[in-house]
Design a protein around this motif. Structure first.
Motif, short mmCIF file in Angstrom:
data_model
loop_
_atom_site.label_atom_id
_atom_site.label_comp_id
_atom_site.label_asym_id
_atom_site.label_seq_id
_atom_site.Cartn_x
_atom_site.Cartn_y
_atom_site.Cartn_z
N THR A 132 0.83 -1.21 0.00
CA THR A 132 0.00 0.00 0.00
C THR A 132 0.86 1.26 0.00
O THR A 132 0.60 2.19 -0.76
CB THR A 132 -0.88 0.02 1.26
OG1 THR A 132 -1.41 -1.27 1.44
CG2 THR A 132 -1.98 1.03 1.14
N ARG A 133 1.88 1.27 0.85
CA ARG A 133 2.68 2.47 1.01
C ARG A 133 3.39 2.83 -0.30
O ARG A 133 3.46 3.98 -0.70
CB ARG A 133 3.71 2.24 2.11
CG ARG A 133 4.02 3.44 2.97
CD ARG A 133 4.70 2.98 4.24
NE ARG A 133 5.74 2.01 3.98
CZ ARG A 133 7.00 2.33 3.66
NH1 ARG A 133 7.37 3.58 3.59
NH2 ARG A 133 7.89 1.40 3.44
N HIS A 134 3.89 1.78 -0.97
CA HIS A 134 4.62 2.02 -2.21
C HIS A 134 3.69 2.55 -3.30
O HIS A 134 4.01 3.55 -3.96
CB HIS A 134 5.29 0.72 -2.65
CG HIS A 134 5.90 0.80 -4.00
ND1 HIS A 134 6.86 1.75 -4.31
CD2 HIS A 134 5.68 0.10 -5.14
CE1 HIS A 134 7.21 1.60 -5.57
NE2 HIS A 134 6.51 0.62 -6.10
N ILE A 135 2.55 1.91 -3.47
CA ILE A 135 1.62 2.35 -4.52
C ILE A 135 1.14 3.77 -4.22
O ILE A 135 1.00 4.60 -5.12
CB ILE A 135 0.41 1.39 -4.62
CG1 ILE A 135 0.87 -0.05 -4.71
CG2 ILE A 135 -0.49 1.76 -5.77
CD1 ILE A 135 1.14 -0.59 -6.04
N GLU A 189 10.99 -0.79 -6.28
CA GLU A 189 10.16 0.31 -5.80
C GLU A 189 10.84 1.65 -6.03
O GLU A 189 10.19 2.64 -6.38
CB GLU A 189 9.85 0.10 -4.31
CG GLU A 189 8.96 -1.10 -4.09
CD GLU A 189 8.50 -1.27 -2.67
OE1 GLU A 189 7.63 -2.12 -2.43
OE2 GLU A 189 9.02 -0.56 -1.78
N LEU A 190 12.16 1.68 -5.84
CA LEU A 190 12.90 2.91 -6.09
C LEU A 190 12.76 3.34 -7.54
O LEU A 190 12.48 4.50 -7.85
CB LEU A 190 14.38 2.69 -5.75
CG LEU A 190 15.33 3.80 -6.21
CD1 LEU A 190 15.17 5.01 -5.32
CD2 LEU A 190 16.77 3.34 -6.19
N ALA A 240 10.60 6.57 -11.97
CA ALA A 240 9.82 6.59 -13.21
C ALA A 240 8.55 7.40 -13.03
O ALA A 240 8.12 8.12 -13.93
CB ALA A 240 9.50 5.17 -13.65
N GLY A 241 7.94 7.30 -11.85
CA GLY A 241 6.70 8.02 -11.61
C GLY A 241 6.92 9.51 -11.53
O GLY A 241 6.12 10.29 -12.01
#
Lengths: 244, 500
Positions: B306-309, B360-361, B366-367
């Motif tokens: 959840t935290r990553h998304i 995740e990094l 990318a985001g």
């Protein structure tokens, strides 16, 4: 029974270090870089890992020398199968050449960013990621605050950071544990052999926290650093024969 | 659980739309007309016109005879479908399954939705009130079957909500046209004096089939709930989707963040139970003014963290324009993949390229900055330096061949070789001097040449003779001569890289 004097002195030096504010690395792995006498410059005679190192240079030639030295250190850090991130603005690193420094080039992830603020952000985020072996960032300017942030990040994650500063405008104090300057010097070939030898650098350790700065001549041969005693250098100072 | 359906009938769909566009039309009788067999025929009439006796199918000349001041506007043939589609998408705020019922209706599968509005009565009242506020006259009815609710919406006289299982009784008094039949069958029924469903529902089925055919029986069964009726929803509901309706429209960034957090919690919980992870996710925000704002994210490897998304979405949230407020949030995961349940590690280890932290990094980078800024290289079987490595497509891709180390390669390579001035003995000795960026370099040591030929099947051009040289300051360069020394052809020296 009295221990030899040198052992007593070494023990005393170790006792002084915590008083000087040296924090022992939580990470117990010791990195043997085969740097010879250079390691005496570091506290506890260990190359500081889980810290941020700063490299300053000018010009494309010294950029190559600096990235060569960093690659050599990186190879030792990545020996256990780790992955590194190389962040830069205009990247010139040629991945296939990294193999000769002992790094599998496909284990390095390059992040190419334009804005300085983006590089700083990516550097900090990467240093927080404890799955990485090391992070290299090419960022010319580094403020004290920014360096503090990076230092705090690595203290948590124990990732080693390398900051490559090309033509820095100001060399003010930073929170990095070391500041290096690497320059190329002529290569050494035995018996006046023609051709170009192994990479050879003058390694200047300008600043090191809780250690002794110094200058050495280092060669990178057969995947290892090799310290060159000053005598060898004196030998080859005379003009070389032209090749060809 | 019994199914419940709502059918909405837009009685004046097209004329309402014209009135919305031109408010002056609200107080005058007007009709829409289109050409049919050389005459103008009324295709839609507003309430005022219908009250005076103008109806659909009438010729314009006749209508003008009844109302001399009648306004006649051109009909748009595709209008009603477009309007219905837009309305159907907006109705997703009431239920996920909405189907079109051309030419002037919508069908909603509301099973299990009404309690969110506090009951069926409030649910229908809200629909009607909202439609009225936005300028549409509509009748809506609720029943166990689509057929029954359709009939009640159009022909029902008293109550619009048919209780569970009561549809047969409710339908008895309605005319046969309420069964959604072809006009021929309705005419035939009328001709035989069957003006109410109660007159022929008890008749034997074989008799009805013989006289009126299969369609009548099918419609009758569908209305009474003896036969299932398929529904084609406007939007196919996704298996991994979470909805969050809001009591008050959300306008603040904090509000959006809280909504996203709640949706993510619910979605990731579900994904975790099924052992799946998100590869792409989409957050849709339905605004009060019926526009839909949406942001999308993607991940390098399936994740149900959840935290990553949330962090990935965080970079995109400022792009959402809430305007007057968002009343419904929908979080969808169109692409999910299996996640290998990671064993909890007791010690910190570097997982290499499969490390979750690394993935995740890279997602975050990318985001925030863009996907095209991240590169990883694999060896390519070419000697030509520019082609000797190729970008990897993903993190897991393994090198197909080994990296070459047999020839020296510079650590820093210029993206484009730069021309230099050179003094060199002919035919193939390394240069003695070269001038690069206005600086003269005297060459002390050199290696080479290493000839690399152009791959003619890829690119036309001259070969390169590479030399590795060192100047008197100890700097090492990679130089090459393009082509032979040849008076007829041009040759040129270039600098291509810097050795460590």
């Amino acid at each position: 029974m009295t221990a030899p004097k040198s052992a007593i002195i070494a023990q005393l030096q170790k006792d002084i270090l915590p008083l000087q504010g040296f924090k022992k690395n939580r990470n117990s792995t010791i990195l043997d870089l085969n740097l010879g006498p250079v390691k005496n410059a570091f506290p506890n005679a260990q190359f500081p890992i889980g810290a941020v190192h700063e490299f300053c240079y000018t010009g494309a030639e010294d950029a190559a020398a600096t990235s060569g030295f960093v690659s050599g250190v990186l190879a030792s850090l990545m020996r256990t199968g780790g992955v590194s991130i190389w962040i830069s603005a205009d990247r010139m690193i040629f991945p296939p050449a990294l193999q000769s420094f002992g790094i599998a080039p496909d284990k390095i992830i390059f992040i190419d960013l334009q804005k300085e603020s983006d590089i700083e952000w990516a550097m900090e985020e990467a240093l927080k990621c404890n799955g990485l072996a090391a992070v290299v960032g090419e960022m010319p300017e580094l403020s004290f605050t920014a360096s503090r942030r990076l230092q705090l990040a690595v203290e948590q994650s124990q990732v080693t950071g390398f900051i490559l500063r090309r033509n820095p405008r100001s060399l003010s104090t930073t929170a990095c544990v070391t500041r290096w300057k690497i320059t190329s010097i002529p290569t050494i070939l035995a018996d006046d052999m023609p051709g170009v030898g192994f990479p050879c650098w003058k390694v200047e350790l300008l600043k090191v926290r809780n250690g002794k700065p110094g200058t050495w001549q280092i060669e990178f041969a057969a995947g290892k650093f090799r310290h060159l005693p000053p005598a060898i250098i004196l030998d080859v100072q005379e003009p070389q024969k032209k090749t060809g | 659980m019994p199914k419940r359906f709502v059918t909405i009938w837009f009685r004046y769909l097209k004329t309402d739309w014209f009135t919305l566009r031109r408010p002056t039309l609200a107080s005058v009788p007007f009709v829409l007309a289109s050409a049919d067999h050389g005459r103008m025929v009324v295709t839609a009439a507003n309430l005022l016109a219908q009250q005076k006796g103008v109806d659909i199918g009438m010729v314009i000349a006749d209508a003008r005879a009844i109302i001399p001041s009648l306004q006649v506007l051109d009909d748009k043939p595709e209008l009603s479908n477009q309007l219905l589609k837009a309305l159907a998408e907006w109705f997703i705020r009431f239920t996920p399954i909405v189907a079109l019922d051309p030419p002037s209706g919508l069908i909603l599968d509301v099973s299990g939705c009404t309690h969110l509005w506090g009951g069926e009565k409030q649910y229908l009242a809200d629909i009607i009130a909202r439609l009225k506020r936005s300028g549409y006259t509509a009748r809506a009815a609720m029943a166990d079957t689509i057929g029954a609710s359709w009939a009640i919406a159009r022909y029902g006289t008293d109550t619009l909500i048919i209780e569970n299982g009561q549809q047969t009784i409710a339908l008895l008094s309605l005319p046969p046209a309420a069964l959604r039949l072809e006009s021929e069958i309705v005419e035939r029924l009328e001709k035989l004096g069957l003006r109410q469903l109660s007159q022929f529902i008890p008749m034997p089925r074989s008799a009805l089939r013989r006289r009126f055919g299969e369609p009548l029986l099918k419609r009758l069964d569908q209305a009474l709930g003896q036969e299932e009726e398929p529904l084609v929803p406007v939007q196919v509901p996704l298996p991994f989707q979470e909805r969050l309706p809001c009591l008050e429209p959300i306008v603040t960034a904090t509000g959006i963040e809280i909504a996203l957090e709640r949706l993510l919690d619910a979605l990731c919980q579900r994904l975790k139970q099924e052992g799946k992870g998100i590869r792409t996710a989409l957050l849709k925000c339905y605004r009060v003014d019926r526009k839909i704002e949406q942001v999308a994210i993607g991940t390098n490897r399936a994740s149900n963290n959840t935290r990553h998304i949330f962090k990935l979405f965080e970079f995109k949230l400022p792009g959402i324009e809430p305007a007057l407020g968002i009343e419904l949030f929908i979080l969808e995961a169109p692409k999910v993949e299996d996640v290998k349940a990671a064993q909890e590690t007791l010690w910190e280890n570097t997982g290499g390229l499969n490390d979750i932290g690394l993935a995740e990094l890279l997602d975050r980078v990318a985001g925030k900055i863009g996907d095209n800024h991240i590169h990883r290289y694999l060896p390519d079987e070419h000697y030509w330096p520019e082609r000797s490595c190729k970008p990897a497509t993903d993190l897991q891709e393994k090198p197909a061949s080994a990296w070459k180390t047999d020839r020296p390669r510079p650590l820093q390579l210029l993206t484009k070789p730069e021309p230099i001035e050179v003094t060199a003995p002919i035919p193939d000795y390394p240069p003695m001097l070269f001038r690069y960026k206005a600086k003269l370099h005297k060459i002390m040591k050199a290696d080479g040449p290493e000839r690399i030929e152009q791959e003619w099947w890829l690119q036309e051009g001259q070969h390169r003779d590479y030399y590795c040289v060192e100047d008197e300051e100890g700097h090492r360069y990679w130089l090459f001569r393009s082509g032979h020394y040849d008076a007829t052809k041009s040759y040129q020296w270039f600098i291509h890289g810097f050795f460590a």
